[in-house]
Design a protein around this motif. Structure first.
Motif, mmCIF file in Angstrom:
data_model
loop_
_atom_site.group_PDB
_atom_site.id
_atom_site.type_symbol
_atom_site.label_atom_id
_atom_site.label_comp_id
_atom_site.label_asym_id
_atom_site.label_seq_id
_atom_site.Cartn_x
_atom_site.Cartn_y
_atom_site.Cartn_z
ATOM 1 N N ILE A 64 -41.406 -81.762 -84.558
ATOM 2 C CA ILE A 64 -42.694 -81.491 -83.902
ATOM 3 C C ILE A 64 -43.772 -82.214 -84.700
ATOM 4 O O ILE A 64 -43.868 -82.050 -85.909
ATOM 5 C CB ILE A 64 -42.973 -79.970 -83.845
ATOM 6 C CG1 ILE A 64 -41.855 -79.264 -83.073
ATOM 7 C CG2 ILE A 64 -44.325 -79.687 -83.206
ATOM 8 C CD1 ILE A 64 -41.996 -77.772 -82.996
ATOM 9 N N ILE A 101 -45.311 -71.670 -82.250
ATOM 10 C CA ILE A 101 -44.793 -72.960 -81.769
ATOM 11 C C ILE A 101 -44.669 -72.779 -80.267
ATOM 12 O O ILE A 101 -44.090 -71.777 -79.801
ATOM 13 C CB ILE A 101 -43.471 -73.330 -82.450
ATOM 14 C CG1 ILE A 101 -43.804 -73.794 -83.883
ATOM 15 C CG2 ILE A 101 -42.765 -74.450 -81.664
ATOM 16 C CD1 ILE A 101 -42.674 -74.265 -84.700
ATOM 17 N N LEU A 102 -45.262 -73.690 -79.517
ATOM 18 C CA LEU A 102 -45.315 -73.508 -78.063
ATOM 19 C C LEU A 102 -44.703 -74.710 -77.358
ATOM 20 O O LEU A 102 -44.843 -75.851 -77.812
ATOM 21 C CB LEU A 102 -46.778 -73.324 -77.623
ATOM 22 C CG LEU A 102 -47.515 -72.147 -78.284
ATOM 23 C CD1 LEU A 102 -48.985 -72.134 -77.867
ATOM 24 C CD2 LEU A 102 -46.852 -70.816 -77.953
ATOM 25 N N THR A 103 -44.060 -74.428 -76.240
ATOM 26 C CA THR A 103 -43.523 -75.516 -75.419
ATOM 27 C C THR A 103 -44.578 -75.859 -74.355
ATOM 28 O O THR A 103 -45.349 -74.976 -73.935
ATOM 29 C CB THR A 103 -42.183 -75.114 -74.770
ATOM 30 O OG1 THR A 103 -42.372 -73.913 -74.031
ATOM 31 C CG2 THR A 103 -41.107 -74.903 -75.823
ATOM 32 N N PRO A 104 -44.642 -77.129 -73.923
ATOM 33 C CA PRO A 104 -45.777 -77.558 -73.103
ATOM 34 C C PRO A 104 -45.848 -76.925 -71.711
ATOM 35 O O PRO A 104 -46.919 -76.911 -71.102
ATOM 36 C CB PRO A 104 -45.587 -79.078 -73.008
ATOM 37 C CG PRO A 104 -44.171 -79.329 -73.342
ATOM 38 C CD PRO A 104 -43.745 -78.244 -74.273
ATOM 39 N N TYR A 107 -37.299 -73.393 -84.345
ATOM 40 C CA TYR A 107 -37.448 -74.161 -83.096
ATOM 41 C C TYR A 107 -36.300 -75.174 -82.960
ATOM 42 O O TYR A 107 -35.739 -75.349 -81.870
ATOM 43 C CB TYR A 107 -38.802 -74.884 -83.044
ATOM 44 C CG TYR A 107 -38.915 -75.708 -81.784
ATOM 45 C CD1 TYR A 107 -39.288 -75.105 -80.588
ATOM 46 C CD2 TYR A 107 -38.567 -77.059 -81.773
ATOM 47 C CE1 TYR A 107 -39.325 -75.839 -79.407
ATOM 48 C CE2 TYR A 107 -38.597 -77.792 -80.599
ATOM 49 C CZ TYR A 107 -38.980 -77.177 -79.425
ATOM 50 O OH TYR A 107 -38.992 -77.890 -78.255
ATOM 51 N N ARG A 150 -35.224 -74.117 -79.533
ATOM 52 C CA ARG A 150 -36.020 -74.928 -78.580
ATOM 53 C C ARG A 150 -36.784 -74.111 -77.549
ATOM 54 O O ARG A 150 -36.684 -74.354 -76.337
ATOM 55 C CB ARG A 150 -35.130 -75.923 -77.849
ATOM 56 C CG ARG A 150 -34.226 -76.691 -78.772
ATOM 57 C CD ARG A 150 -34.605 -78.108 -78.802
ATOM 58 N NE ARG A 150 -33.912 -78.773 -79.892
ATOM 59 C CZ ARG A 150 -34.040 -80.047 -80.158
ATOM 60 N NH1 ARG A 150 -34.839 -80.776 -79.436
ATOM 61 N NH2 ARG A 150 -33.420 -80.581 -81.168
ATOM 62 N N CYS A 151 -37.503 -73.121 -78.007
ATOM 63 C CA CYS A 151 -38.353 -72.344 -77.095
ATOM 64 C C CYS A 151 -39.615 -71.931 -77.852
ATOM 65 O O CYS A 151 -39.715 -72.154 -79.061
ATOM 66 C CB CYS A 151 -37.607 -71.113 -76.575
ATOM 67 S SG CYS A 151 -37.208 -69.956 -77.879
ATOM 68 N N SER A 152 -40.564 -71.328 -77.147
ATOM 69 C CA SER A 152 -41.792 -70.863 -77.811
ATOM 70 C C SER A 152 -41.461 -69.766 -78.818
ATOM 71 O O SER A 152 -40.591 -68.927 -78.580
ATOM 72 C CB SER A 152 -42.781 -70.321 -76.778
ATOM 73 O OG SER A 152 -43.279 -71.373 -75.974
ATOM 74 N N ARG A 167 -47.312 -83.574 -73.185
ATOM 75 C CA ARG A 167 -46.122 -82.804 -72.785
ATOM 76 C C ARG A 167 -45.093 -82.768 -73.903
ATOM 77 O O ARG A 167 -44.007 -83.312 -73.786
ATOM 78 C CB ARG A 167 -45.506 -83.398 -71.518
ATOM 79 C CG ARG A 167 -46.392 -83.497 -70.309
ATOM 80 C CD ARG A 167 -47.043 -82.196 -69.902
ATOM 81 N NE ARG A 167 -46.139 -81.207 -69.328
ATOM 82 C CZ ARG A 167 -46.545 -80.005 -68.876
ATOM 83 N NH1 ARG A 167 -47.824 -79.658 -68.925
ATOM 84 N NH2 ARG A 167 -45.681 -79.162 -68.390
ATOM 85 N N GLU A 168 -45.429 -82.192 -75.011
ATOM 86 C CA GLU A 168 -44.443 -82.046 -76.082
ATOM 87 C C GLU A 168 -44.667 -80.715 -76.801
ATOM 88 O O GLU A 168 -45.755 -80.151 -76.717
ATOM 89 C CB GLU A 168 -44.534 -83.209 -77.078
ATOM 90 C CG GLU A 168 -45.907 -83.475 -77.651
ATOM 91 C CD GLU A 168 -45.942 -84.756 -78.485
ATOM 92 O OE1 GLU A 168 -45.402 -84.746 -79.593
ATOM 93 O OE2 GLU A 168 -46.514 -85.757 -78.019
ATOM 94 N N PRO A 169 -43.632 -80.201 -77.468
ATOM 95 C CA PRO A 169 -43.824 -78.935 -78.193
ATOM 96 C C PRO A 169 -44.824 -79.133 -79.328
ATOM 97 O O PRO A 169 -44.930 -80.240 -79.878
ATOM 98 C CB PRO A 169 -42.426 -78.614 -78.735
ATOM 99 C CG PRO A 169 -41.699 -79.905 -78.746
ATOM 100 C CD PRO A 169 -42.267 -80.735 -77.638
#
Ligand code: UTP
Length: 277
Positions: free
Chosen positions: A2, A207-210, A148, A152-154, A121-123
């Motif tokens: 990230i 940490i957030l996904t777009p 993450y 691979r998620c928020s 559009r990226e984490p």
């Protein structure tokens, strides 16, 4: 993995008035370093060197802080004071900064959505600089980046707080997936102690996904009439997985006077050790 970290920093900091009347809350120093710099150092340590800040009126000092000050540097060059600027110089040399303004204070969810044009559009990581975190080994955001990489998620950072204090936080309910990592089943913003699903409180690291940007866009104002990130994450948790991570380390709530003083005492001890004072 990230690369980007967003700093929502548009809030008024009313709890620190009059200090914050003409100065951003994020520029308040803990010993000799402003809060925002601790945050950026944490992001940098986690490999997130592309820094986006959501600011507002009266926050220009944030931009100046992360810029070169030629006169000053020229003035102290070759003197013993040069070392005072080594850390900030290292940040300026290794990070890139971009800024956008939140013109109305419509809540943290809205502030994060305002940062969409800086993120794409990226984490991405999110740091609320008024929560000053000291990781046990790795920094808190680094610990979260490692989780993450696996799921691979928020992810939201959580901490156990006294039950009577849950009304100050977003609070989660969930089932433990591995040590300290919970799959979120419920999230409530600032519940009364009777309604709180647990005493696991969300603190200022995410940490957030777009795809969350689209969810925020559809999230109506919630508690206090603000667009709450907690509500958007609750929606995301019902569609995909959202994790909560009980970080290893400690957090100082520097948005409150008590937490600010505690952090000052803690970092003053560290400063004395470093300076050999
Ligand atoms: P706070 O709830 O601590 O609000 O926001 P605040 O305005 O900064 O401080 P007080 O309560 O008036 O003393 C939590 C974080 O979210 C950001 C703030 O800058 C802070 O980092 N925020 C909040 C925004 O950027 N925009 C908003 O609309 C709301």
């Amino acid at each position: 993995m990230i690369k980007k970290c967003l700093f929502p920093a548009a809030g008024y900091g009313t709890r620190f008035l009059p200090a914050t009347k003409a100065m951003p809350k994020e520029m308040l120093p803990i010993v000799n370093k402003p809060l925002i710099q601790y945050g950026v150092e944490e992001a940098m340590e986690a490999g997130m060197t592309n820094i986006g800040m959501v600011t507002g009126r009266g926050k220009r000092a944030l931009e100046d802080h992360f810029d070169v000050s030629y006169e000053l540097e020229h003035q102290i060059s070759g003197t013993s004071k040069e070392s005072y600027l080594a850390d900030i110089r290292n940040i300026i040399d290794n990070c890139s900064f971009s800024y956008t303004r939140q013109t109305e204070m419509k809540g943290l969810g809205h502030a994060i959505l305002t940062g969409e044009n800086l993120i794409g559009r990226e984490p991405f990581g999110v740091i609320l600089a008024d929560d000053l975190c000291v990781g046990e080994n790795d920094s808190v955001l680094m610990q979260m980046a490692n989780i993450y990489a696996k799921y691979r998620c928020s992810i939201v950072a959580i901490e156990e707080v006294p039950h009577e204090e849950v009304y100050k936080y977003g609070v989660i309910a969930g089932s433990e997936l591995e040590d300290g990592v919970y799959v979120v089943s419920d999230m409530v913003e600032k519940p009364s102690p009777e309604d709180a699903p647990s005493n696991l409180a969300i603190i200022g690291r995410y940490i957030l996904t777009p795809d969350l940007f689209d969810v925020i866009r559809d999230t109506p104002p919630g508690r206090n009439g603000e667009i709450q990130i907690t509500d958007a994450l609750q929606t995301q948790a019902t569609k995909n997985m959202v994790l909560a991570y009980r970080f290893k380390g400690q957090r100082f709530d520097c948005g409150s006077v008590e937490g600010f003083v505690k952090a000052t005492n803690y970092f003053y001890e560290r400063w004395k050790e470093k300076e050999g004072a």
